[in-house]
Design a protein around this motif. Structure first.
Motif, mmCIF file in Angstrom:
data_model
loop_
_atom_site.group_PDB
_atom_site.id
_atom_site.type_symbol
_atom_site.label_atom_id
_atom_site.label_comp_id
_atom_site.label_asym_id
_atom_site.label_seq_id
_atom_site.Cartn_x
_atom_site.Cartn_y
_atom_site.Cartn_z
ATOM 1 N N GLY A 70 -24.074 39.747 55.374
ATOM 2 C CA GLY A 70 -23.276 38.671 55.943
ATOM 3 C C GLY A 70 -22.697 37.682 54.955
ATOM 4 N N MET A 71 -22.664 38.037 53.674
ATOM 5 C CA MET A 71 -22.105 37.139 52.673
ATOM 6 C C MET A 71 -20.701 37.587 52.289
ATOM 7 N N GLY A 72 -19.720 36.706 52.442
ATOM 8 C CA GLY A 72 -18.373 36.992 51.984
ATOM 9 C C GLY A 72 -18.250 36.737 50.491
ATOM 10 N N MET A 73 -17.220 37.287 49.866
ATOM 11 C CA MET A 73 -17.020 37.102 48.431
ATOM 12 C C MET A 73 -15.553 36.922 48.088
ATOM 13 N N ILE A 74 -15.311 36.072 47.087
ATOM 14 C CA ILE A 74 -13.986 35.887 46.503
ATOM 15 C C ILE A 74 -14.123 36.229 45.032
ATOM 16 N N VAL A 75 -13.343 37.199 44.561
ATOM 17 C CA VAL A 75 -13.557 37.768 43.232
ATOM 18 C C VAL A 75 -12.266 37.685 42.410
ATOM 19 N N VAL A 76 -12.329 37.037 41.266
ATOM 20 C CA VAL A 76 -11.237 37.055 40.292
ATOM 21 C C VAL A 76 -11.488 38.195 39.319
ATOM 22 N N THR A 77 -10.513 39.088 39.159
ATOM 23 C CA THR A 77 -10.705 40.221 38.248
ATOM 24 C C THR A 77 -9.375 40.753 37.739
ATOM 25 N N HIS A 78 -9.408 41.294 36.510
ATOM 26 C CA HIS A 78 -8.267 42.030 35.959
ATOM 27 C C HIS A 78 -8.409 43.527 36.222
ATOM 28 N N ASP A 79 -9.554 43.934 36.734
ATOM 29 C CA ASP A 79 -9.886 45.349 36.895
ATOM 30 C C ASP A 79 -9.354 45.855 38.235
ATOM 31 N N ARG A 80 -8.188 46.491 38.199
ATOM 32 C CA ARG A 80 -7.534 46.935 39.429
ATOM 33 C C ARG A 80 -8.381 47.966 40.177
ATOM 34 N N ALA A 81 -8.967 48.910 39.467
ATOM 35 C CA ALA A 81 -9.775 49.934 40.126
ATOM 36 C C ALA A 81 -10.972 49.308 40.828
ATOM 37 N N PHE A 82 -11.592 48.351 40.187
ATOM 38 C CA PHE A 82 -12.730 47.658 40.791
ATOM 39 C C PHE A 82 -12.278 46.888 42.032
ATOM 40 N N ALA A 83 -11.140 46.217 41.930
ATOM 41 C CA ALA A 83 -10.606 45.468 43.072
ATOM 42 C C ALA A 83 -10.364 46.383 44.268
ATOM 43 N N GLU A 84 -9.759 47.528 44.026
ATOM 44 C CA GLU A 84 -9.480 48.461 45.117
ATOM 45 C C GLU A 84 -10.763 49.009 45.722
ATOM 46 N N ARG A 85 -11.785 49.132 44.901
ATOM 47 C CA ARG A 85 -13.051 49.694 45.388
ATOM 48 C C ARG A 85 -13.788 48.729 46.311
ATOM 49 N N ILE A 86 -13.781 47.446 45.989
ATOM 50 C CA ILE A 86 -14.651 46.513 46.716
ATOM 51 C C ILE A 86 -13.942 45.685 47.781
ATOM 52 N N SER A 87 -12.604 45.610 47.728
ATOM 53 C CA SER A 87 -11.898 44.551 48.468
ATOM 54 C C SER A 87 -11.446 44.949 49.860
ATOM 55 N N ASP A 88 -11.441 43.952 50.742
ATOM 56 C CA ASP A 88 -10.752 44.054 52.023
ATOM 57 C C ASP A 88 -9.306 43.580 51.882
ATOM 58 N N ARG A 89 -9.118 42.595 51.002
ATOM 59 C CA ARG A 89 -7.780 42.083 50.716
ATOM 60 C C ARG A 89 -7.648 41.827 49.223
ATOM 61 N N ILE A 90 -6.448 42.005 48.696
ATOM 62 C CA ILE A 90 -6.156 41.670 47.301
ATOM 63 C C ILE A 90 -5.009 40.668 47.287
#
Length: 216
Positions: free
Chosen positions: A182-202
């Motif tokens: 139940g914990m939401g997350m906001i992630v700053v990253t340069h890693d596009r592959a990582f972003a696509e793997r974990i994100s609901d929205r970019i």
């Protein structure tokens, strides 16, 4: 929990970094903030956490507008890129510092720390000092520390920047477990592959503006 950002603007001197930012974050999603260096991604994250001031607009937690430069540490937490562990404190001491400062009962804080450290497989390192840990271990300590006040949304600043591929994979799994709890997350990253793997929205910051894509 919902964070509402309305008409937010931030400048450094005469230079406007971004303006007219309208966003909503909820505690049931992982949102990634992407973009080139210098676009103000980390600055935006720090504004949400009350670590930076902004020029105009509002940040509200569940409808309560937060005064500029303040936050609610029990609703939003932060895992810094450099981790910022206190070098002269053990892992255990680092993790207990925030809850004891905020008045949480020591026994409750210790039980919470033990549970979280075991979940993130860092409990065996509790008596070590930060300098004796690997980068991945230091990051897990920083995550446990940030979770000790049980925030509903947790922010990460460039979490993969100093990690190898195996540790990045473990981090993604850890984030998935946190979301399931139940914990939401906001992630700053340069890693596009990582972003696509974990994100609901970019979200993309580009020349002071924001665009959003939904991850399938």
């Amino acid at each position: 929990m919902k964070i509402s950002v309305d008409n937010l603007k931030k400048s450094f001197g005469d230079r406007c970094i971004w303006s007219d930012i309208d966003l909503t974050f909820t505690s049931d999603e992982i949102v990634t903030i992407a973009g080139k260096s210098g676009q103000g991604k980390t600055t935006f994250l720090r504004c949400l956490n009350g670590l930076e001031t902004y020029d105009a607009g509002t940040v509200a937690f569940d409808g309560e507008v937060m005064p500029v430069g303040t936050t609610d540490a029990k609703k939003i937490g932060m895992v810094f890129q450099g981790y910022y562990l206190f070098p002269k404190m053990t892992v255990w001491e680092n993790i207990l510092l925030a809850p004891l400062y905020h008045g949480i009962d020591r026994k409750e804080a210790e039980e919470r720390a033990e549970r979280l450290m075991k979940e993130l497989e860092i409990y065996e390192e509790k008596d070590k000092y930060p300098k004796n840990l690997s980068g991945g271990q230091q990051q897990r300590v920083a995550i446990v520390r940030a979770c000790m006040l049980e925030p509903e949304i947790l922010c990460f600043d460039e979490p993969t920047s100093a990690l190898d591929s195996e540790t990045i994979d473990k981090l993604a799994q850890t984030m998935g477990r946190l979301k399931e709890k139940g914990m939401g997350m906001i992630v700053v990253t340069h890693d596009r592959a990582f972003a696509e793997r974990i994100s609901d929205r970019i979200l993309h910051f580009e020349e002071g503006r924001l665009r959003e894509e939904i991850v399938a």
